[in-house]
Enzyme design. Structure first.
Site: not given
Length: 887
Positions: A120-124
């Protein structure tokens, strides 16, 4: 409910509304979503992501920032189409297996070749790569046009400067309305070399461009098979490129092998590829694989290991994998891009031309921008020089002025300065009044004058501007260019032929008396024990035996010639492989015979293109023809005409020759003619032929064979009443083609007409079949050797209304030869002549004999004495008659 004001209701025809709305939607998808611009190779979403990264300062020398922050900024300012589409596009730009030159430097889980999705974009996190800076370089120097964003509150670039040809470097794919694009990635070094060549020669051909640009260069490496698909795609904009995995066959000890795949085709899902292989093994569509595992790692890279069974052929298994799995696939090229805002199919040269024009525009606009800035600065420096030359007056004027505005106006009036110059003087610090600062201003001014001259020279001369473009492209090539990853293999690899999937081995193809055909490995016969002499018991409807047999490779050709003069062709592997006990399949199931068509001859050939071999035909009416073997190289499944003849004629036999044989033709009335093959002029495939032998009334040809000039073979004659004999071939002198021939047996009511004339070596057995289904097998060596005019000896006793219908040669049983029961057949040797080969035909268990004939030795001796006495007188009479016929 209150009614809407009449002014807000607009009546429209639904057909017109649907048409216009759909066209608007289609154009929006085409122009603003799915297709890349030919200049920078980017779709709007990619362009907005890169511009957003640039605006946020996420350069390679800065730390990574959360992907969610990037996506949110891009969505809020430029791309109001949902965060998932933006993030997916950014993820793909970060994948080194999707982009040849990744434009986003991602940190975290950005997916894999196995189809795993990104985190998910919150992790990358992400930032730009170094090469991305070249797409954006000079963007703030008025090199491209900016347009309003979706709400008019921001400005975004309509295209990026793109200092390298990104459209071809990273490729593109997209599905619009009514059209789609699919452009493969290429090697940057090759692309820039191609652009440089184009800049030096605008009339360069695509073939010449392909000397620089070999073909696509995929990020996953692999192989490209052949250049024909590449050439077609580069010339027309459309084409299909065959991609193949890089695989090697390794030894793993104990005589076993493994297939190791180290590179896979572009856009192939590795996990699904492995699943497909496992599925084929599970369904037994591919045999011989014992283990399959994925050993891919960061250290080794892609590594898929396929263990092969010890007795399996690894090369054949690999070819089957190429054909049935994504180990080999194709890339459909469809080079559609936006040119001047319109979708257009472009070829390689057009793509490079548009890119080169874009670069010239970028450099020209940048030069114009730099020139404006340089002139503005020179203008300021000119004012500062004036001020330094009149520093006391300048200071006095400023001190006497009440306000800044008055001071500026006074300076402009007194020293003829512009507003900008006057403002620069007012803004000048006191420290610049020193002598050192004065020298710096003077030096800067002189440098600016030189710089302005250079810029004006660039704008004045197109060639100078073009050279600047070349220099900058060369610099990028030297910094970012790398070696080609994808290897292009030449040699016509467009498709795997069937034989590539089948092991090459020696086989035996048999055709039975009742027209059943099958194949068996030669090794099957060699493993058999000797069967008994005699005949296997069968029901009357099942009586059958092998009447024709050829030994060949599975990759060799078999030509089938029929009584109607047609020829059919099969590969060895196309004949079904059945068990030894099986009778085979009807031959009509293997080749599409016409009604009442019967196989008269079966010939095995390795090279149908051979110019040194010939086929000799003989028909029932005495017509003979010689035709080059190469005339029969292109025979389709429906067959073709092999020889033309009259309706009352039919093909008796065909023989393969080297062109230097003697032809023997025998008739039912016991005439035989022998003449050199060289007297037959080679004719075309469908030709009728010429007269081979002149037939007497009621006579017809029953046999065709060939012999060498000094042959030790014998002519075997069998008559319909069961009599036969052997006569040396050399007892038949050479004569002219078309003669009546000479006597090869005395025909009486006792022995009947001839049914078989062929050559033998004395080492064969003979299978004789009667019209009642009685079969006998006897040794050819037991048949008496008599003169040409002899009637022959009894070979089989016949009942009332019985006669011999078929005769076939079978290799004799001999302990000192092969200890196997083998049948004689003909095939092509290296020198082009027909040679004898053997293969077992008897079953392991002989079964119950239905007929075993014992030759009466006393009767045979008496018959022989009578015939010997007559032989001399018959020869003399025959020679006299032959001489008169030839005269």
């Amino acid at each position: 409910m209150a009614e809407l004001p009449q002014s807000r209701i607009n009546e429209r025809n639904i057909t017109s509304e649907m048409r216009e709305s759909f066209l608007d939607y289609a154009m929006s998808v085409i122009v603003a979503r799915a297709l890349p611009d030919v200049r920078d190779g980017l779709k709007p979403v990619h362009r907005r992501i890169l511009y957003g990264l640039n605006e946020q300062g996420m350069t390679p020398d800065k730390s990574y920032k959360k992907s969610a922050r990037i996506v949110g900024d891009v969505m809020g300012k430029y791309h109001p189409h949902g965060d998932s589409s933006i993030y997916e596009a950014m993820v793909r730009m970060a994948q080194d297996f999707s982009y040849r030159y990744p434009l986003v430097d991602g940190q975290g889980n950005f997916g894999s070749m196995d189809g795993d999705g990104a985190a998910a974009m919150r992790y990358t996190e992400a930032r730009m790569t170094k090469i991305t800076l070249e797409l954006l370089r000079d963007i703030n120097k008025d090199t491209i046009d900016f347009i309003d964003n979706y709400d008019g509150n921001e400005r975004e670039p309509s295209v990026l400067p793109a200092r390298f040809p990104n459209l071809l470097a990273n490729g593109a794919s997209g599905i619009a309305v009514g059209m789609a694009t699919n452009i493969p990635p290429h090697n940057l070094t090759e692309l820039i070399n191609g652009v440089l060549s184009l800049s030096k020669n605008p009339d360069i051909s695509i073939a010449e461009l392909m000397e620089d640009i070999e073909g696509p260069d995929f990020p996953t490496a692999g192989l490209i098979l052949g250049k024909s698909g590449i050439r077609r795609a580069y010339e027309t904009g459309r084409g299909s490129i065959q991609m193949r995995s890089r695989a090697v066959i390794e030894e793993r000890g104990g005589g076993r092998q493994r297939i190791v795949v180290t590179e896979i085709p572009f856009q192939v899902n590795k996990a699904r590829m492995i699943e497909k292989i496992a599925e084929l093994v599970r369904d037994k569509k591919i045999d011989g694989i014992t283990d399959l595992r994925d050993e891919t790692s960061l250290r080794t890279g892609v590594r898929v290991v396929i263990d092969v069974r010890k007795d399996a052929n690894a090369s054949v298994i690999l070819n089957n994998l190429y054909k049935q799995t994504p180990l080999q696939t194709s890339f459909g090229v469809n080079m559609i891009a936006l040119v001047n805002g319109r979708p257009k199919l472009i070829n390689l040269k057009e793509a490079l031309v548009h890119y080169l024009e874009h670069q010239k525009t970028v450099v020209r606009r940048r030069t114009q921008y730099n020139l404006r800035k340089a002139k503005d600065r020179a203008h300021i420096l000119e004012g500062l020089r004036i001020a330094l030359d009149h520093i006391d007056e300048i200071i006095s004027t400023i001190r006497e002025s009440d306000t800044d505005k008055v001071a500026m106006e006074s300076l402009q009036q007194r020293f003829k300065l512009s507003e900008k110059q006057a403002q620069a003087i007012l803004d000048m610090r006191l420290r610049r009044l020193t002598g050192l600062e004065r020298d710096k201003i003077e030096a800067e001014y002189n440098e600016l004058l030189n710089y302005i001259s250079e810029l004006e020279a660039i704008l004045a001369d197109e060639e100078v501007l073009l050279q600047l473009v070349r220099d900058e492209l060369t610099e990028i090539r030297d910094r970012f260019g790398d070696d080609r990853r994808t290897e292009i293999q030449l040699g016509g690899f467009e498709d795997l032929e069937d034989e590539d999937l089948i092991p090459e081995e020696q086989i035996v193809i048999t055709l039975s008396h009742n027209n059943y055909i099958k194949r068996l490995p030669v090794s099957t016969y060699r493993a058999q024990n000797r069967g008994g002499r005699g005949v296997q018991g069968m029901n009357t409807l099942e009586e059958d035996f092998v009447s024709q047999l050829v030994t060949l490779s599975t990759h060799d050709h078999v030509l089938f010639f029929t009584n109607k003069g047609r020829v059919y062709k099969l590969k060895g592997y196309e004949v079904p492989e059945l068990s030894r006990q099986s009778k085979g399949i009807p031959v009509v199931n293997a080749i599409e015979l016409e009604n009442d068509e019967v196989i008269s001859t079966m010939i095995a050939v390795k090279d149908l293109e051979s110019e040194d071999n010939f086929l000799v035909f003989a028909t029932k009416r005495g017509v003979v023809k010689r035709s080059a073997l190469s005339n029969f190289s292109r025979i389709n499944r429906n067959g073709k005409i092999a020889i033309s003849f009259r309706e009352d004629d039919e093909l008796i036999a065909v023989r393969l020759t080297s062109g230097q044989e003697d032809i023997l033709i025998g008739t039912s009335h016991a005439s035989l003619i022998r003449f050199p093959e060289s007297t037959l002029r080679p004719l075309g495939r469908t030709a009728t032929g010429v007269k081979g032998i002149t037939l007497r009334e009621g006579d017809e040809v029953v046999g065709l064979d060939v012999a060498h000039a000094n042959s030790v073979d014998e002519v075997l004659v069998v008559t319909e009443n069961g009599y036969g004999k052997r006569t040396p071939v050399n007892d038949y002198r050479l004569s002219n083609r078309g003669g009546k021939g000479i006597k090869t047996a005395t025909i009486t009511e006792r022995n009947g007409n001839v049914v078989c004339i062929t050559t033998v070596t004395g080492e064969e057995d003979l299978m004789i079949v009667t019209n009642a289904g009685v079969i006998i097998r006897l040794d050819v060596a037991d048949i008496s050797q008599n003169g040409r005019a002899a009637q022959g000896v009894r070979l089989i006793r016949l009942g009332d209304d019985q006669f011999v219908s078929t005769v076939a040669k079978v290799k004799e049983d001999a302990e000192d030869e092969t200890n196997e029961d083998e049948q004689s057949t003909s095939t092509v040797s290296e020198d082009g002549t027909e040679q004898q080969r053997e293969a077992v035909v008897n079953d392991e268990t002989p079964g119950n004999a239905i007929h075993t004939e014992v030759i009466d030795s006393e009767e045979n001796d008496e018959d022989g004495r009578i015939e010997v006495r007559q032989d001399f007188m018959d020869r003399v009479e025959e020679d006299i008659q032959q001489s008169s016929d030839e005269e």
